[in-house]
Design an enzyme around this catalytic site. Sequence first.
Site, short mmCIF file in Angstrom:
data_model
loop_
_atom_site.label_atom_id
_atom_site.label_comp_id
_atom_site.label_asym_id
_atom_site.label_seq_id
_atom_site.Cartn_x
_atom_site.Cartn_y
_atom_site.Cartn_z
N GLU A 28 17.10 -5.82 -41.95
CA GLU A 28 16.09 -5.52 -42.96
C GLU A 28 16.22 -4.06 -43.39
O GLU A 28 16.69 -3.22 -42.62
CB GLU A 28 14.69 -5.79 -42.37
CG GLU A 28 13.56 -5.49 -43.33
CD GLU A 28 12.22 -6.13 -42.90
OE1 GLU A 28 12.11 -6.61 -41.77
OE2 GLU A 28 11.30 -6.13 -43.75
N ASN B 267 9.07 -14.89 -47.49
CA ASN B 267 8.98 -14.58 -46.06
C ASN B 267 7.51 -14.38 -45.68
O ASN B 267 6.77 -13.71 -46.40
CB ASN B 267 9.74 -13.28 -45.76
CG ASN B 267 9.45 -12.74 -44.36
OD1 ASN B 267 9.90 -13.30 -43.37
ND2 ASN B 267 8.68 -11.66 -44.28
N GLU B 268 7.09 -14.95 -44.60
CA GLU B 268 5.72 -14.81 -44.11
C GLU B 268 4.73 -14.83 -45.27
O GLU B 268 3.93 -13.91 -45.48
CB GLU B 268 5.58 -13.55 -43.24
CG GLU B 268 6.43 -13.65 -41.98
CD GLU B 268 6.13 -12.62 -40.88
OE1 GLU B 268 5.38 -11.67 -41.12
OE2 GLU B 268 6.67 -12.80 -39.77
N TYR C 202 7.46 -13.59 -31.87
CA TYR C 202 7.89 -12.39 -31.15
C TYR C 202 7.30 -12.39 -29.75
O TYR C 202 6.16 -12.81 -29.55
CB TYR C 202 7.42 -11.13 -31.88
CG TYR C 202 8.23 -10.84 -33.13
CD1 TYR C 202 9.46 -10.19 -33.03
CD2 TYR C 202 7.79 -11.23 -34.39
CE1 TYR C 202 10.23 -9.93 -34.17
CE2 TYR C 202 8.55 -10.97 -35.53
CZ TYR C 202 9.76 -10.33 -35.41
OH TYR C 202 10.53 -10.07 -36.52
N GLU D 172 12.98 -15.33 -37.19
CA GLU D 172 12.64 -14.04 -36.56
C GLU D 172 12.17 -14.31 -35.14
O GLU D 172 11.23 -15.09 -34.93
CB GLU D 172 11.54 -13.31 -37.33
CG GLU D 172 12.01 -12.74 -38.65
CD GLU D 172 10.98 -11.89 -39.39
OE1 GLU D 172 10.12 -11.27 -38.70
OE2 GLU D 172 11.04 -11.85 -40.62
N GLN E 173 15.99 -7.18 -34.60
CA GLN E 173 16.93 -7.13 -35.71
C GLN E 173 18.26 -6.58 -35.23
O GLN E 173 18.33 -6.09 -34.11
CB GLN E 173 16.36 -6.29 -36.81
CG GLN E 173 15.06 -6.84 -37.40
CD GLN E 173 14.64 -6.16 -38.69
OE1 GLN E 173 15.36 -5.35 -39.25
NE2 GLN E 173 13.44 -6.50 -39.16
O1 AHR Z 1 10.93 -7.84 -38.10
C1 AHR Z 1 9.89 -7.00 -38.48
C2 AHR Z 1 8.86 -7.72 -39.35
O2 AHR Z 1 8.20 -8.69 -38.60
C3 AHR Z 1 9.39 -8.48 -40.54
O3 AHR Z 1 9.60 -7.65 -41.63
C4 AHR Z 1 8.29 -9.45 -40.81
O4 AHR Z 1 8.75 -10.62 -41.42
C5 AHR Z 1 7.69 -9.70 -39.44
O5 AHR Z 1 6.32 -9.62 -39.46
#
Ligand code: AHR
Length: 504
Positions: free
Chosen positions: A36, A184-185, A252, A307, A356
């Site tokens: 990103e 995205n999101e 995450y 992600e 990432q």
């Molecule tokens: O990876 C960091 C961020 O986490 C991304 O930009 C977003 O899609 C997510 O919330």
Amino acid sequence: MLVCGALAVSAQTKVTLNTDLAKTQISKHIYGHFAEHLGKCIYGGMYVGEGNTKIPNTAGVRNDVIQALRDLKVPNLRWPGGCFADAYQWKDGIGPKANRPKMVNIWWGGVTEDNSFGTHDFLDMCERIGAEPYLAGNVGSGTVKDLADWVTYVNHPAGSPMSELRKKNGREMPWNVKLWGVGNEAWGCGGNMTAEYYSNIYRQYATFMSDHKDAKLYKIASGASDGQYDWTETLMKNIPHHMMQGVALHHYSVLSWGDKGPSVSFSEAQYFKTMDEAWKMDEFIKGHSTIMDKYDPAKKVALIVDEWGGWYNVEEGTNPGFLYQQNTMRDAMIAGLTLNIFNNHADRVKGANLAQIVNVLQAVILTNEEKMLLTPTYHVMKMYNVHQDAKLIPIDIEAPSYEFNGKKLTAVSVSASKDAQNAVNISLTNIDYSKAHEVTINLRGEDFSKVSGQILASSKISDHNTFDQPNKVSIKDFSGAKLEKGVLKLTLPAYSVVVLKVIK
Ligand code: AHR
């Protein structure tokens, strides 16, 4: 429990490999990555500029990074975000660099984005790495026409305004980009939409993203976070399945969205919580898959976990908007465990992207000016790349627990596959903070004759690589697996990852 010196060995893990039932392919795209416009991921991490004389580069992209990613066998790379994707105006990132408009990166540190790394730079870089590009389209703040034009610009062979513009900018042949994210999101930074509203928007944007000669598009809808099952349900119900090849999921491993804890000097309580979060990937995949099965029993629409990874507080003295963190053996545990989970769900999970790739979150590479290092996560992903496109071997497993403060997690995770040469590769991760675990693997009478292996282990769970000691954590040969009468026996040290290869 046996105690030998400082090494406590706990109850046995018993695994049976049903090699004869290997059928489902583990898509290599499960091993994808994510880049990103965030902190030093692109600028400084991958791209240092064409005029850079200090850091060897090809068209501005660091040669050391290109080589490391080629060695890793990166199957696909998602770009330009993340949250940044829904603010990105792709037309500002083409043509002579001096003329490119600048913008403010509102999501990540409020820094000025000069658009010097744009579509050509990214797609050419993917060719050099040998990775398929995965473009995340702007649905939150871009128009339907902008996204339709981007598809035509990169994929239409000749004779359209967009293909002619591409040629004028120096690229004759289209890149034939197949993987596309439609926003995205969308429930958050991608526009704070409801699932119903996004479903309609998806249908509209996707209608004008056309297939071109050699590029039949694989469109991925912006998906849920964690256990947001109603999002998946609404999309599966409202979007015609022929318009959507994948639905995304983000998860995450984070302690809390407030204090995320340190990346290196974490306590056992924080470690346990991170592992608990990592194991939740299995629960979320099962939950979303159950809903998808209801609407799509033939499993035509894939779950794409685009992600995932560990997320901690940034390193002291670094910009909080840059999400720069160190990467320890704890991250190796997240990677080994999560990749085993993905492999074992290969019937529905057809793609995933670690967040990432360089200098951001659970990165596989860290850079500091001309220095570069490979993290423990890099090593795990490299050890596991034997599973890419191999056939998943269904397993039966009985594994002991890792216990902390009266709570329990499964300590040992395993996945296995059969490759094109009929070799069997078995990956094992022991997340236990202090105990080694004995493992017995029954090959069910198959006449294998040879076993070899690799291990990632280190003396402390917080061990990591630094620019002064870049090889403190590195892959070693592992000769601790014994094969006798179709049964493999080994001991997995505490917090270790082992990958075995068995051949006839
Ligand atoms: O990876 C960091 C961020 O986490 C991304 O930009 C977003 O899609 C997510 O919330």
